[in-house]
Scaffold this active site. Sequence first.
Site, PDB file in Angstrom:
ATOM      1  N   ASN A   9       0.585  -1.060   0.067  1.00 17.75           N
ATOM      2  CA  ASN A   9      -0.131  -0.221   0.016  1.00 17.75           C
ATOM      3  C   ASN A   9       0.650   1.109   0.105  1.00 17.75           C
ATOM      4  O   ASN A   9       1.498   1.610   0.911  1.00 17.75           O
ATOM      5  CB  ASN A   9      -0.794  -0.023   1.398  1.00 17.75           C
ATOM      6  CG  ASN A   9      -1.765   1.157   2.143  1.00 17.75           C
ATOM      7  OD1 ASN A   9      -1.605   2.036   0.385  1.00 17.75           O
ATOM      8  ND2 ASN A   9      -2.331   1.483   2.728  1.00 17.75           N
ATOM      9  N   TRP A  10       1.316   1.827  -1.212  1.00 13.26           N
ATOM     10  CA  TRP A  10       2.035   2.523  -0.932  1.00 13.26           C
ATOM     11  C   TRP A  10       1.284   4.151  -0.323  1.00 13.26           C
ATOM     12  O   TRP A  10       1.569   5.267  -0.344  1.00 13.26           O
ATOM     13  CB  TRP A  10       1.950   3.176  -2.514  1.00 13.26           C
ATOM     14  CG  TRP A  10       3.275   2.327  -3.729  1.00 13.26           C
ATOM     15  CD1 TRP A  10       3.615   0.828  -2.781  1.00 13.26           C
ATOM     16  CD2 TRP A  10       3.523   2.410  -4.748  1.00 13.26           C
ATOM     17  NE1 TRP A  10       4.171   0.771  -3.579  1.00 13.26           N
ATOM     18  CE2 TRP A  10       4.804   1.375  -5.103  1.00 13.26           C
ATOM     19  CE3 TRP A  10       3.514   3.346  -5.685  1.00 13.26           C
ATOM     20  CZ2 TRP A  10       4.910   0.851  -6.052  1.00 13.26           C
ATOM     21  CZ3 TRP A  10       4.285   3.137  -6.732  1.00 13.26           C
ATOM     22  CH2 TRP A  10       4.524   2.068  -7.047  1.00 13.26           C
ATOM     23  N   LYS A  11      -0.136   4.685  -0.655  1.00 10.75           N
ATOM     24  CA  LYS A  11      -1.182   5.357   0.793  1.00 10.75           C
ATOM     25  C   LYS A  11       0.065   6.408  -0.453  1.00 10.75           C
ATOM     26  O   LYS A  11      -0.313   6.505  -2.206  1.00 10.75           O
ATOM     27  CB  LYS A  11      -0.088   5.502   1.380  1.00 10.75           C
ATOM     28  CG  LYS A  11       0.155   4.907   2.241  1.00 10.75           C
ATOM     29  CD  LYS A  11       0.493   4.296   3.974  1.00 10.75           C
ATOM     30  CE  LYS A  11       0.357   2.795   5.138  1.00 10.75           C
ATOM     31  NZ  LYS A  11      -0.209   3.573   5.825  1.00 10.75           N
ATOM     32  N   GLU A  96      -6.734   4.385   7.349  1.00  7.07           N
ATOM     33  CA  GLU A  96      -6.139   6.019   7.789  1.00  7.07           C
ATOM     34  C   GLU A  96      -7.884   6.034   6.906  1.00  7.07           C
ATOM     35  O   GLU A  96      -8.127   7.627   6.657  1.00  7.07           O
ATOM     36  CB  GLU A  96      -4.695   5.802   6.934  1.00  7.07           C
ATOM     37  CG  GLU A  96      -3.737   5.813   7.655  1.00  7.07           C
ATOM     38  CD  GLU A  96      -2.610   5.205   6.632  1.00  7.07           C
ATOM     39  OE1 GLU A  96      -2.183   5.141   5.855  1.00  7.07           O
ATOM     40  OE2 GLU A  96      -1.757   4.896   7.167  1.00  7.07           O
ATOM     41  N   GLU A 166      -5.255  -5.718  10.375  1.00  8.90           N
ATOM     42  CA  GLU A 166      -4.705  -4.483  10.862  1.00  8.90           C
ATOM     43  C   GLU A 166      -4.234  -3.730  12.210  1.00  8.90           C
ATOM     44  O   GLU A 166      -5.008  -2.859  11.947  1.00  8.90           O
ATOM     45  CB  GLU A 166      -4.388  -3.149   9.403  1.00  8.90           C
ATOM     46  CG  GLU A 166      -3.476  -3.892   8.253  1.00  8.90           C
ATOM     47  CD  GLU A 166      -2.902  -3.467   7.556  1.00  8.90           C
ATOM     48  OE1 GLU A 166      -2.661  -2.875   6.911  1.00  8.90           O
ATOM     49  OE2 GLU A 166      -4.066  -2.242   7.186  1.00  8.90           O
ATOM     50  N   GLY A 172       3.117   1.701  10.586  1.00 12.11           N
ATOM     51  CA  GLY A 172       3.188   3.107  10.730  1.00 12.11           C
ATOM     52  C   GLY A 172       4.142   3.439  11.494  1.00 12.11           C
ATOM     53  O   GLY A 172       4.717   4.539  11.881  1.00 12.11           O
ATOM     54  N   SER A 212       3.803  -2.617  10.028  1.00  8.82           N
ATOM     55  CA  SER A 212       4.798  -2.576  10.731  1.00  8.82           C
ATOM     56  C   SER A 212       5.389  -4.329   9.711  1.00  8.82           C
ATOM     57  O   SER A 212       6.923  -4.055  10.104  1.00  8.82           O
ATOM     58  CB  SER A 212       5.197  -2.000  11.494  1.00  8.82           C
ATOM     59  OG  SER A 212       4.668  -0.486  11.645  1.00  8.82           O
ATOM     60  N   GLY A 233       3.115  -1.408   3.803  1.00 13.08           N
ATOM     61  CA  GLY A 233       2.637  -0.107   3.846  1.00 13.08           C
ATOM     62  C   GLY A 233       4.012   0.067   3.619  1.00 13.08           C
ATOM     63  O   GLY A 233       4.595  -0.069   2.395  1.00 13.08           O
ATOM     64  N   GLY A 234       4.969   0.887   4.897  1.00 14.86           N
ATOM     65  CA  GLY A 234       6.438   1.685   4.373  1.00 14.86           C
ATOM     66  C   GLY A 234       7.276   0.508   3.779  1.00 14.86           C
ATOM     67  O   GLY A 234       8.131   1.310   2.506  1.00 14.86           O
TER      68      GLY A 234
HETATM   69  P1  PGA Z   1       3.239  -0.429   7.613  1.00 15.23           P
HETATM   70  O1  PGA Z   1       1.253  -0.060   6.851  1.00 15.23           O
HETATM   71  O2  PGA Z   1       3.499  -1.056   6.732  1.00 15.23           O
HETATM   72  O3  PGA Z   1       3.720   1.172   6.964  1.00 15.23           O
HETATM   73  O4  PGA Z   1       2.735  -0.205   8.549  1.00 15.23           O
HETATM   74  C1  PGA Z   1       0.217  -1.015   6.758  1.00 15.23           C
HETATM   75  C2  PGA Z   1      -0.455  -0.025   5.898  1.00 15.23           C
HETATM   76  O5  PGA Z   1      -1.069   0.572   6.268  1.00 15.23           O
HETATM   77  O6  PGA Z   1      -1.452  -1.169   5.210  1.00 15.23           O
END
Ligand code: PGA
Length: 247
Positions: A9-11, A96, A166, A172, A212, A233-234
């Site tokens: 997920n690149w956001k 989010e 999640e 994050g 994470s 994500g990250g």
């Molecule tokens: P993260 O994000 O891996 O940066 O914790 C996960 C997500 O929001 O799907």
Amino acid sequence: MAKKVVAGNWKMNLTKTQTVEFINEVKESCNVSDTLVVFFVPSINIETAKALVDGTNIKIGCQNMHQEESGAFTGEISANMIKDIGLEHILVGHSERRQYFNETDEIVNQKINLALKNKLKPMLCVGEVLEERENGTTNAVVSTQVKGALKGIEANELKNIIIAYEPVWAIGTGKTATNEEAQEVCKYVREIVKELYDEKVATDMSILYGGSVNNSNASDLFKMADIDGGLVGGASLKPDFSNIINA
Ligand code: PGA
């Protein structure tokens, strides 16, 4: 058996130029055929990313869609627009979106219904905030979110849905759930699906962990019995993301 899935997920990250660079790099280093790999890319760069992965095992998905079919919703995109450019995967109910854009379980349910109607495959995100974990209501929160999201959805549609657990406190923050904590809730999600539908639907459903996930914890998390992969994500923005995919 549930299919293995690794999603990134690149956001709101990566420009068009960075998208091209990144996808070309990952394409080279990721060599899995039995795992579904999906990148949820910002809408503006979807067609660029999609053109680069066509013909490979990598899929591009969309991070959000509106719950109505069409109309006066400035800035939004619709399920049939997503379908029309040849995408299959759509992220729904990310924390989010729930937190900053007031996405309720009811809206999540509307989005899932509309996505399925348009032959899209929703990846539903659920998870508790820190306070809920601390006061012992994780299961209750997750159960409400899963049941709310799947309300009215027929059993034969479940093969098109992926659920990602999640925990919001792990997103994050660099604070991953332990393998056991993640397994426990993913198992619980499978039990809810079994209770709502049946054993086969539950066993065949891909249930992912997110929060994470990184290069060093992915392979142990993915070894847990009820964790069929991850939503990342990250770490999905880093070139060594292929190590997570290969895990
Ligand atoms: P993260 O994000 O891996 O940066 O914790 C996960 C997500 O929001 O799907």
